[in-house]
Motif scaffolding. Structure first.
Motif, PDB file in Angstrom:
ATOM      1  N   PHE A   1      48.672  51.608  26.885  1.00 43.26           N
ATOM      2  CA  PHE A   1      49.045  51.176  28.226  1.00 43.26           C
ATOM      3  C   PHE A   1      49.823  49.872  28.191  1.00 43.26           C
ATOM      4  N   ILE A   2      50.763  49.757  29.085  1.00 39.85           N
ATOM      5  CA  ILE A   2      51.583  48.559  29.135  1.00 39.85           C
ATOM      6  C   ILE A   2      50.897  47.523  30.032  1.00 39.85           C
ATOM      7  N   THR A   3      50.934  46.260  29.640  1.00 41.45           N
ATOM      8  CA  THR A   3      50.361  45.217  30.503  1.00 41.45           C
ATOM      9  C   THR A   3      51.370  44.871  31.598  1.00 41.45           C
ATOM     10  N   ASP A   4      50.861  44.267  32.658  1.00 37.07           N
ATOM     11  CA  ASP A   4      51.744  43.859  33.758  1.00 37.07           C
ATOM     12  C   ASP A   4      52.817  42.924  33.254  1.00 37.07           C
ATOM     13  N   LYS A   5      52.381  42.031  32.390  1.00 37.79           N
ATOM     14  CA  LYS A   5      53.286  41.007  31.873  1.00 37.79           C
ATOM     15  C   LYS A   5      54.452  41.642  31.102  1.00 37.79           C
ATOM     16  N   LEU A   6      54.104  42.589  30.245  1.00 37.84           N
ATOM     17  CA  LEU A   6      55.134  43.248  29.449  1.00 37.84           C
ATOM     18  C   LEU A   6      56.035  44.104  30.332  1.00 37.84           C
ATOM     19  N   PHE A   7      55.424  44.782  31.302  1.00 36.01           N
ATOM     20  CA  PHE A   7      56.214  45.574  32.243  1.00 36.01           C
ATOM     21  C   PHE A   7      57.255  44.687  32.924  1.00 36.01           C
ATOM     22  N   GLU A   8      56.790  43.571  33.421  1.00 35.35           N
ATOM     23  CA  GLU A   8      57.659  42.638  34.135  1.00 35.35           C
ATOM     24  C   GLU A   8      58.795  42.140  33.242  1.00 35.35           C
ATOM     25  N   LYS A   9      58.410  41.768  32.038  1.00 34.07           N
ATOM     26  CA  LYS A   9      59.377  41.242  31.076  1.00 34.07           C
ATOM     27  C   LYS A   9      60.472  42.265  30.802  1.00 34.07           C
ATOM     28  N   ILE A  10      60.053  43.482  30.562  1.00 32.26           N
ATOM     29  CA  ILE A  10      61.006  44.542  30.249  1.00 32.26           C
ATOM     30  C   ILE A  10      61.841  44.884  31.470  1.00 32.26           C
ATOM     31  N   TYR A  11      61.183  44.960  32.605  1.00 37.84           N
ATOM     32  CA  TYR A  11      61.895  45.286  33.839  1.00 37.84           C
ATOM     33  C   TYR A  11      62.978  44.244  34.129  1.00 37.84           C
ATOM     34  N   ASP A  12      62.647  43.005  33.934  1.00 40.03           N
ATOM     35  CA  ASP A  12      63.593  41.934  34.255  1.00 40.03           C
ATOM     36  C   ASP A  12      64.695  41.758  33.219  1.00 40.03           C
ATOM     37  N   ASN A  13      64.419  42.119  31.962  1.00 39.61           N
ATOM     38  CA  ASN A  13      65.344  41.729  30.897  1.00 39.61           C
ATOM     39  C   ASN A  13      66.063  42.844  30.158  1.00 39.61           C
ATOM     40  N   SER A  14      65.488  44.054  30.159  1.00 42.38           N
ATOM     41  CA  SER A  14      66.054  45.072  29.273  1.00 42.38           C
ATOM     42  C   SER A  14      67.279  45.746  29.869  1.00 42.38           C
ATOM     43  N   LYS A  15      68.127  46.198  28.972  1.00 38.28           N
ATOM     44  CA  LYS A  15      69.294  46.984  29.389  1.00 38.28           C
ATOM     45  C   LYS A  15      69.075  48.461  29.057  1.00 38.28           C
ATOM     46  N   LYS A  16      68.275  48.707  28.039  1.00 36.55           N
ATOM     47  CA  LYS A  16      67.976  50.084  27.647  1.00 36.55           C
ATOM     48  C   LYS A  16      66.617  50.089  26.953  1.00 36.55           C
ATOM     49  N   VAL A  17      65.771  51.021  27.332  1.00 35.38           N
ATOM     50  CA  VAL A  17      64.417  51.082  26.778  1.00 35.38           C
ATOM     51  C   VAL A  17      64.165  52.449  26.155  1.00 35.38           C
ATOM     52  N   VAL A  18      63.657  52.460  24.944  1.00 31.31           N
ATOM     53  CA  VAL A  18      63.290  53.720  24.302  1.00 31.31           C
ATOM     54  C   VAL A  18      61.794  53.678  23.979  1.00 31.31           C
ATOM     55  N   ILE A  19      61.084  54.659  24.486  1.00 26.17           N
ATOM     56  CA  ILE A  19      59.629  54.722  24.275  1.00 26.17           C
ATOM     57  C   ILE A  19      59.343  55.615  23.066  1.00 26.17           C
ATOM     58  N   VAL A  20      58.667  55.071  22.071  1.00 24.03           N
ATOM     59  CA  VAL A  20      58.321  55.863  20.875  1.00 24.03           C
ATOM     60  C   VAL A  20      56.842  55.687  20.566  1.00 24.03           C
ATOM     61  N   LEU A  21      56.003  56.472  21.224  1.00 20.57           N
ATOM     62  CA  LEU A  21      54.570  56.398  20.910  1.00 20.57           C
ATOM     63  C   LEU A  21      54.245  57.411  19.824  1.00 20.57           C
ATOM     64  N   ASP A  22      53.026  57.361  19.319  1.00 16.41           N
ATOM     65  CA  ASP A  22      52.622  58.293  18.272  1.00 16.41           C
ATOM     66  C   ASP A  22      52.770  59.734  18.760  1.00 16.41           C
ATOM     67  N   GLY A  23      52.924  60.649  17.796  1.00 11.38           N
ATOM     68  CA  GLY A  23      53.122  62.050  18.126  1.00 11.38           C
ATOM     69  C   GLY A  23      52.061  62.639  19.040  1.00 11.38           C
ATOM     70  N   ASP A  24      50.851  62.116  18.959  1.00 11.92           N
ATOM     71  CA  ASP A  24      49.766  62.708  19.758  1.00 11.92           C
ATOM     72  C   ASP A  24      49.646  62.086  21.155  1.00 11.92           C
ATOM     73  N   ALA A  25      50.613  61.282  21.530  1.00 14.07           N
ATOM     74  CA  ALA A  25      50.481  60.564  22.809  1.00 14.07           C
ATOM     75  C   ALA A  25      51.581  60.929  23.803  1.00 14.07           C
ATOM     76  N   TRP A  26      51.971  62.191  23.811  1.00 13.28           N
ATOM     77  CA  TRP A  26      53.091  62.588  24.663  1.00 13.28           C
ATOM     78  C   TRP A  26      52.802  62.364  26.147  1.00 13.28           C
ATOM     79  N   ASN A  27      51.585  62.657  26.582  1.00  8.06           N
ATOM     80  CA  ASN A  27      51.250  62.446  27.999  1.00  8.06           C
ATOM     81  C   ASN A  27      51.384  60.989  28.395  1.00  8.06           C
ATOM     82  N   ASP A  28      50.918  60.112  27.508  1.00  6.03           N
ATOM     83  CA  ASP A  28      51.025  58.681  27.794  1.00  6.03           C
ATOM     84  C   ASP A  28      52.489  58.257  27.820  1.00  6.03           C
ATOM     85  N   SER A  29      53.287  58.852  26.931  1.00  7.00           N
ATOM     86  CA  SER A  29      54.717  58.539  26.901  1.00  7.00           C
ATOM     87  C   SER A  29      55.372  58.906  28.224  1.00  7.00           C
ATOM     88  N   GLU A  30      55.034  60.095  28.714  1.00  2.00           N
ATOM     89  CA  GLU A  30      55.627  60.547  29.978  1.00  2.00           C
ATOM     90  C   GLU A  30      55.252  59.628  31.132  1.00  2.00           C
TER      91      GLU A  30
END
Ligand SMILES: [Zn+2]
Length: 313
Positions: free
Chosen positions: A242-271
């Motif tokens: 799970f993403i923390t609020d702080k990290l969410f905020e940081k990424i939301y405010d600063n990123s230009k492109k985000v790629v989510i790569v969780l472990d193979g068994d975590a597809w639901n969490d990735s979605e």
């Protein structure tokens, strides 16, 4: 805590807006219960709650707790966390507007300044004439077995402990923007260990892992663990699913492109994470990579070139 002059009605409205109908409300005490968004929605997969009202919020004290899944899913804590997790950007904004400042700051625990363990040793010291101890060899062999190279050890300032509380553990430290230590993970390098990880008391909710290495103009990779992040440049581990609020905020405010790569068994969490991030200014800039079930980033030595970037509807 001073709560007399605060009008809590807007907060109560926002909570209803986010969590649906309440089951029980004591406005004198500021207590209100809802169906838990975690154990009655996410886990049971219900659109409507289960009608049990297990999630209890005290909006005068600014805390919440689910009586069923608090322990297993960390469904407890400061109200900010709940609102950030389940509110829309508009609801979050509303909430911040009405939440009295002296209350939003409660629950922010004070942590002692974090230091590396006293017994922390760097691998680099060895070339300068230190003896190759048994512990050193074991620790180094462990890293090699996980495909960690000397360059990675140096870049991430990885070390180990040969005694003390973190004896027989690899230490991967994290430094913030100002190069101050903000966390470390301590992974056992023994084949058999009761506790694989033993991590320090620190403000996990408010840290950005190795922020001093991040380039926000480049693609940001979101990964699960500290070990994953070693293999992928410009990646941030969530230290869990799970993403923390702080990290969410940081990424939301600063990123230009985000790629989510969780472990193979975590597809639901990735979605779920995808849909959470793919909003507002990040809309259309979020991608997923689907790893095979039995693989993680370390297995692939960080080489994701064979995997396509996926977008969801
Ligand atoms: Zn729950």
């Amino acid at each position: 805590m001073m709560t007399q002059d605060v009008d809590f009605l807007p907060i109560v409205d926002i909570l209803h807006d986010i969590l649906g109908d309440s089951r029980y409300h004591n406005d004198h005490r500021g207590q209100i219960t809802f169906d838990c968004p975690v154990c009655s929605h996410d886990i049971k997969g219900l659109d409507e709650g289960d009608g049990k009202g297990n999630l209890e919020v005290n909006y005068k004290m600014f805390v919440y707790k689910c009586w069923v899944c608090a322990e297993t899913h960390e469904t407890h804590g400061h109200l900010n966390k709940l609102v950030r997790k389940y509110g829309s950007p508009r609801q979050i904004k509303q909430f911040n507007l009405f939440a009295p400042e002296d209350l939003t700051s409660i629950g922010k625990r004070e942590y002692k300044k974090l230091r590396l363990p006293n017994e922390f040793m760097e691998f680099t010291g060895v070339s300068m004439g230190r003896k190759l101890t048994h512990h050193y060899k074991q620790a180094y062999r462990y890293l090699q077995s996980r495909n960690v190279t000397d360059e990675m050890i140096q870049k991430y300032r990885i070390g180990y402990c040969d005694s003390g509380k973190y004896e027989n553990r690899i230490i991967i430290p994290s430094y913030d923007e100002e190069d101050e230590l903000n966390y470390f993970v301590a992974r056992s390098f023994l084949t058999y260990s009761k506790r694989k990880y033993m991590n320090p008391e620190a403000d996990k909710d408010n840290l950005i892992w190795n922020e001093h290495l991040m380039d926000w103009d480049q693609t940001v990779y979101l990964v699960e663990g500290a070990f994953d992040s070693i293999f992928l440049n410009n990646s941030i581990p969530m230290l869990g699913k799970f993403i923390t609020d702080k990290l969410f905020e940081k990424i939301y405010d600063n990123s230009k492109k985000v790629v989510i790569v969780l472990d193979g068994d975590a597809w639901n969490d990735s979605e779920k994470l995808y849909h959470k991030l793919n909003v507002g200014r990040l809309m259309g800039k979020v991608y997923l990579i689907r790893l095979p079930l039995d693989k993680d980033i370390a297995d692939l030595r960080g080489d994701l070139s064979e995997y396509e970037l996926i977008k969801l509807d």
